[in-house]
Scaffold this motif. Structure first.
Motif, mmCIF file in Angstrom:
data_model
loop_
_atom_site.group_PDB
_atom_site.id
_atom_site.type_symbol
_atom_site.label_atom_id
_atom_site.label_comp_id
_atom_site.label_asym_id
_atom_site.label_seq_id
_atom_site.Cartn_x
_atom_site.Cartn_y
_atom_site.Cartn_z
ATOM 1 N N THR A 1 1.447 -1.103 0.319
ATOM 2 C CA THR A 1 -0.022 0.165 -0.188
ATOM 3 C C THR A 1 1.079 1.244 -0.261
ATOM 4 N N TRP A 2 0.081 2.589 0.299
ATOM 5 C CA TRP A 2 1.492 3.567 -0.122
ATOM 6 C C TRP A 2 1.869 3.819 1.538
ATOM 7 N N ASN A 3 1.625 3.445 1.703
ATOM 8 C CA ASN A 3 2.001 3.559 3.764
ATOM 9 C C ASN A 3 2.765 2.141 3.778
ATOM 10 N N GLY A 4 3.138 1.399 3.151
ATOM 11 C CA GLY A 4 4.083 0.691 3.319
ATOM 12 C C GLY A 4 3.478 -0.397 3.410
ATOM 13 N N GLY A 5 1.755 -0.994 3.696
ATOM 14 C CA GLY A 5 1.383 -2.224 4.151
ATOM 15 C C GLY A 5 1.597 -3.463 2.938
ATOM 16 N N ALA A 6 1.818 -4.551 3.281
ATOM 17 C CA ALA A 6 1.511 -5.636 2.377
ATOM 18 C C ALA A 6 0.282 -6.564 2.214
ATOM 19 N N TYR A 7 0.218 -6.590 1.000
ATOM 20 C CA TYR A 7 -0.692 -8.109 1.229
ATOM 21 C C TYR A 7 -0.893 -8.898 -0.022
ATOM 22 N N ARG A 8 -1.305 -10.240 0.413
ATOM 23 C CA ARG A 8 -0.781 -11.568 -0.589
ATOM 24 C C ARG A 8 -2.425 -11.565 -1.128
ATOM 25 N N LEU A 9 -3.104 -12.231 -2.097
ATOM 26 C CA LEU A 9 -3.945 -12.211 -2.716
ATOM 27 C C LEU A 9 -3.496 -13.982 -2.871
ATOM 28 N N ASN A 10 -4.819 -14.357 -3.443
ATOM 29 C CA ASN A 10 -5.345 -15.904 -4.437
ATOM 30 C C ASN A 10 -5.178 -15.130 -5.926
ATOM 31 N N LEU A 11 -4.833 -15.618 -6.832
ATOM 32 C CA LEU A 11 -4.381 -15.035 -8.050
ATOM 33 C C LEU A 11 -6.279 -15.619 -8.880
ATOM 34 N N SER A 12 -6.541 -16.590 -8.377
ATOM 35 C CA SER A 12 -7.625 -17.388 -9.163
ATOM 36 C C SER A 12 -9.133 -16.672 -8.712
ATOM 37 N N ASP A 13 -9.390 -15.871 -7.403
ATOM 38 C CA ASP A 13 -10.569 -15.513 -7.074
ATOM 39 C C ASP A 13 -10.164 -13.837 -6.459
ATOM 40 N N ILE B 1 -5.326 -14.506 1.056
ATOM 41 C CA ILE B 1 -4.048 -15.083 2.384
ATOM 42 C C ILE B 1 -3.806 -14.293 3.240
ATOM 43 N N TRP B 2 -3.524 -12.986 3.107
ATOM 44 C CA TRP B 2 -2.785 -12.866 4.882
ATOM 45 C C TRP B 2 -2.455 -10.246 3.851
ATOM 46 N N SER B 3 -2.895 -9.844 4.949
ATOM 47 C CA SER B 3 -2.456 -8.718 5.278
ATOM 48 C C SER B 3 -2.188 -8.068 6.878
ATOM 49 N N GLN B 4 -0.026 -7.710 6.378
ATOM 50 C CA GLN B 4 0.634 -7.133 7.242
ATOM 51 C C GLN B 4 0.451 -5.643 7.426
ATOM 52 N N GLY B 5 0.710 -4.620 8.560
ATOM 53 C CA GLY B 5 1.337 -3.120 8.688
ATOM 54 C C GLY B 5 0.226 -2.571 7.343
ATOM 55 N N VAL B 6 -0.991 -3.050 7.237
ATOM 56 C CA VAL B 6 -2.267 -2.096 7.136
ATOM 57 C C VAL B 6 -3.289 -1.296 7.786
ATOM 58 N N ALA C 1 10.705 -3.127 5.489
ATOM 59 C CA ALA C 1 10.167 -4.008 5.974
ATOM 60 C C ALA C 1 10.782 -5.637 5.415
ATOM 61 N N ALA C 2 10.650 -6.223 5.697
ATOM 62 C CA ALA C 2 10.470 -7.611 5.083
ATOM 63 C C ALA C 2 9.475 -8.684 5.688
ATOM 64 N N TYR C 3 9.198 -9.305 4.259
ATOM 65 C CA TYR C 3 7.552 -10.101 5.446
ATOM 66 C C TYR C 3 7.849 -11.070 4.890
ATOM 67 N N ARG C 4 7.619 -12.645 5.130
ATOM 68 C CA ARG C 4 7.312 -14.226 4.658
ATOM 69 C C ARG C 4 6.870 -13.876 4.288
ATOM 70 N N VAL C 5 6.820 -14.124 3.202
ATOM 71 C CA VAL C 5 5.673 -14.478 1.875
ATOM 72 C C VAL C 5 4.857 -15.577 2.227
ATOM 73 N N SER C 6 4.931 -16.705 3.073
ATOM 74 C CA SER C 6 4.099 -17.986 2.969
ATOM 75 C C SER C 6 3.461 -17.055 4.240
ATOM 76 N N ASP C 7 3.231 -16.217 4.792
ATOM 77 C CA ASP C 7 2.829 -16.890 5.741
ATOM 78 C C ASP C 7 2.421 -15.062 6.674
ATOM 79 N N GLY C 8 3.161 -14.035 6.180
ATOM 80 C CA GLY C 8 3.088 -12.198 6.661
ATOM 81 C C GLY C 8 3.868 -12.282 7.814
ATOM 82 N N GLU C 9 5.036 -12.987 8.352
ATOM 83 C CA GLU C 9 5.379 -12.703 8.880
ATOM 84 C C GLU C 9 6.577 -11.598 9.305
ATOM 85 N N LEU C 10 6.635 -10.763 9.715
ATOM 86 C CA LEU C 10 7.463 -9.822 9.914
ATOM 87 C C LEU C 10 8.856 -10.164 10.388
#
Length: 591
Positions: free
Chosen positions: A257-269, A273-278, A321-330
């Motif tokens: 996001t524009w303030n540095g938060g992170a999302y992971r989405l399923n491309l099929s729909d 899956i997770w969001s962090q720092g949002v 910031a670095a987030y783990r892709v698998s579970d979004g952990e910082l």
């Protein structure tokens, strides 16, 4: 035109100029791949056009599986980048007659595609224009705002009026066009991306400025690449700016996001899956973006400053910031950088056997050209005050006057006062304008031109300069590795924006390029980092002697491009490096 020493291996109505007479040969429809299954092998959609996996630089930041990195090296230790310049292109009507928005894409034959405000163009390796697709009814409100993508013989991009379109890479023919948003598409410089039979982009113009209650998010929308039919949309809790999703090659997408938060989405729909720092209540804005590492970490950038304060180098600090892709952990968070980050980092190894590094630029954006600053901060407020003074003047002086004289006074006096005060405001605001520049008023003898006197006007506010550093961190821990300072940019606006202002104003389109602090960074196979900066230079940085430091005198090279760079940075193919400033495409070749 130079030759190459290496073997030869861009609406419903439109103006089409075709230099190649080979018709498009379209393949079968693209498939939309489920998140839990790989796609079938890609199919060719045009003679001589290979599948995305074979394109050298298929999207705005390269290949989705390794954005910002190239498996090819370019150049050697020599710092004379100018000697490698093979050709360049500017708009046929003159340098500043368009703004190059979408940076170079390179297909399997090393043809080059760019998007500018007025359309899309394809060049061959020697700089010949093969075709041009022009925007119908091109204006300052209807133009191509994004970086394009190429996949399966098609080029995808969009218009600010809300259309998404696909062109044949072979001929430039319009294959389809759909209305992606009734509200339009933002005028930031985002990326249209394409993967697994899906075209992904953000729609609805965002509004990140003002108070928290005034802010407006945009939507992420996925379309079928074969016909443009909408598949799904997603509304993040905080909006995106210069949207660039990354694809871990597992049927998902990650973005910031524009303030540095992170999302992971399923491309099929499009399900999250997770969001962090949002957090929509957190200030902060950057026009930069993220990076995805081969180590399963997703890196986001941020600035603590709001959009309004972003051009001021003293506005606030930045972070990574670095987030783990698998579970979004910082995994780690590097905060307190001396300035915000307004660019896209790159992740890779800077030398053979070296640990993974994440490299980013740190430094603020520049501001508007002087002409606009005069209007915003001087002439406009002065005119408003002058109009009020003129109205008061007319009220006080009109008693006993005839109706005709009274009407004349009420019409003329506010206008005269507004004009005078606008002029005075323009002069009075000079010492307070944003930027680091001298300004003086000088008198000369009218007959001989000899100087008579001069008065220096000293700047009383704003920032004195735009410092910028490039910093490397350990990709696993966030620990600093090295940093190097670029020459401080000592002007009030990015290179090229003042020079091009008059031409763009006459042309009637976007007045300024207003680029990022730097383009995204590109890492070649030998660990050299290439990027463009707002000072109008293309830089290359490489620790050639392996001492863990960057010598600014011998390991930082620069090519004078004369204008800043938008989001897109250098693109690399075998023997080729292509990069576009706001107004010029430059193509370099290995000797």
């Amino acid at each position: 035109m130079s030759t190459w020493s290496v073997p030869s291996r861009l609406r419903c109505c439109l103006l089409l100029v075709v230099c190649a007479d080979v018709p498009a040969v379209l393949g079968s429809d693209d498939e939309v791949c489920p998140a839990d299954a790989p796609c079938a092998s890609s199919r060719s959609a045009g003679e001589g056009i290979a599948a995305q996996g074979e394109y050298y630089w298929p999207q705005g930041k390269g290949h989705p599986r390794h954005y910002g990195q190239s498996p090819y090296s370019f150049g050697g230790a020599s710092c004379n980048l100018s000697a490698n310049l093979r050709w360049s292109w500017q708009h046929p009507d003159g340098r500043y007659n368009t703004i190059i928005i979408g940076k170079p894409l390179i297909d399997n034959e090393r043809n080059i595609y760019i998007s500018s405000m007025d359309g899309v163009r394809k060049f061959d390796i020697d700089g010949r224009v093969l075709w041009t697709w022009s925007v119908f009814n091109f204006t300052d409100k209807r133009y191509v705002p994004n970086n394009p993508a190429i996949m399966d013989g098609r080029l995808y991009n969009c218009l600010t009026t809300g259309e998404l379109f696909a062109l044949s890479m072979e001929t430039g023919e319009l294959l389809w066009e759909v209305k992606a948003s009734e509200q339009g598409i933002g005028e930031d410089t985002a990326f249209v991306t394409a993967t697994r039979g899906i075209v992904l982009l953000d729609v609805d113009p965002p509004q990140p400025g003002g108070s928290l209650s005034d802010r407006q998010n945009n939507r992420i929308v996925a379309f079928n690449s074969s016909d443009g039919s909408e598949l799904w949309d997603f509304m993040p809790d905080v909006g995106v700016w210069n949207f660039l999703p990354h694809f871990p090659d597992d049927g998902t997408a990650v973005f910031q996001t524009w303030n540095g938060g992170a999302y992971r989405l399923n491309l099929s729909d499009g399900t999250p899956i997770w969001s962090q720092g949002v957090d929509s209540n957190v200030d902060g804005w950057t026009d930069g973006g993220p990076a995805l590492g081969p180590n399963g970490l997703f890196y986001t950038t941020r600035s603590e400053a709001t959009m309004e304060k972003s051009p001021f180098s003293e506005a606030g600090s930045g972070g990574l910031a670095a987030y783990r892709v698998s579970d979004g952990e910082l995994v780690w968070n590097r905060s307190g950088l001396e300035q915000g980050i307004y660019t896209y980092p790159v992740v890779g190894r800077l030398a053979e056997g070296a640990p993974l590094s994440v490299v980013t630029g740190v430094g603020s954006l520049a501001f508007f050209p002087l002409q606009i600053q005069f209007i915003i901060f001087g002439a406009l407020p002065g005119a408003m005050v002058g109009f009020l003074i003129g109205m008061f003047w007319a009220l006080c002086k009109c008693r006993g006057m005839s109706p005709q004289a009274t009407m004349c006074a009420f019409l003329l006096r506010p206008l005269v006062a507004a004009a005078v005060c606008a002029l005075l405001g323009s002069v009075a605001v000079v010492p307070f304008l944003k930027g680091a520049y001298p300004y003086s008023v000088q008198a000369f003898d009218a007959e001989t031109g000899e100087p008579q006197w001069r008065v220096e006007l000293r700047r009383g506010g704003g920032t004195s300069a735009y410092p910028y550093s490039v910093q490397a961190f350990d990709a696993e821990t966030g620990e600093p590795q090295w940093r190097v300072e670029l020459p401080t940019w000592r002007w009030y606006s990015p290179a090229g924006d003042e020079e091009g202002f008059s031409t763009r104003k006459k042309k009637g389109h976007r007045l300024v390029c207003l680029p990022l602090a730097s383009s995204y960074m590109t890492l070649d196979a030998q660990g050299a980092i290439y990027f463009g900066h707002l000072d109008g230079r293309l830089y290359r940085i490489k620790d050639w002697n392996g001492d863990g430091r960057i010598d600014a005198g011998t390991e930082v090279c620069a090519f004078e491009a004369g204008s800043g760079f938008l989001t897109g940075g250098p693109s690399i193919a075998p023997g080729v490096l292509a990069v576009a400033s706001c107004d010029t495409l430059y193509v370099f070749g290995d000797a």
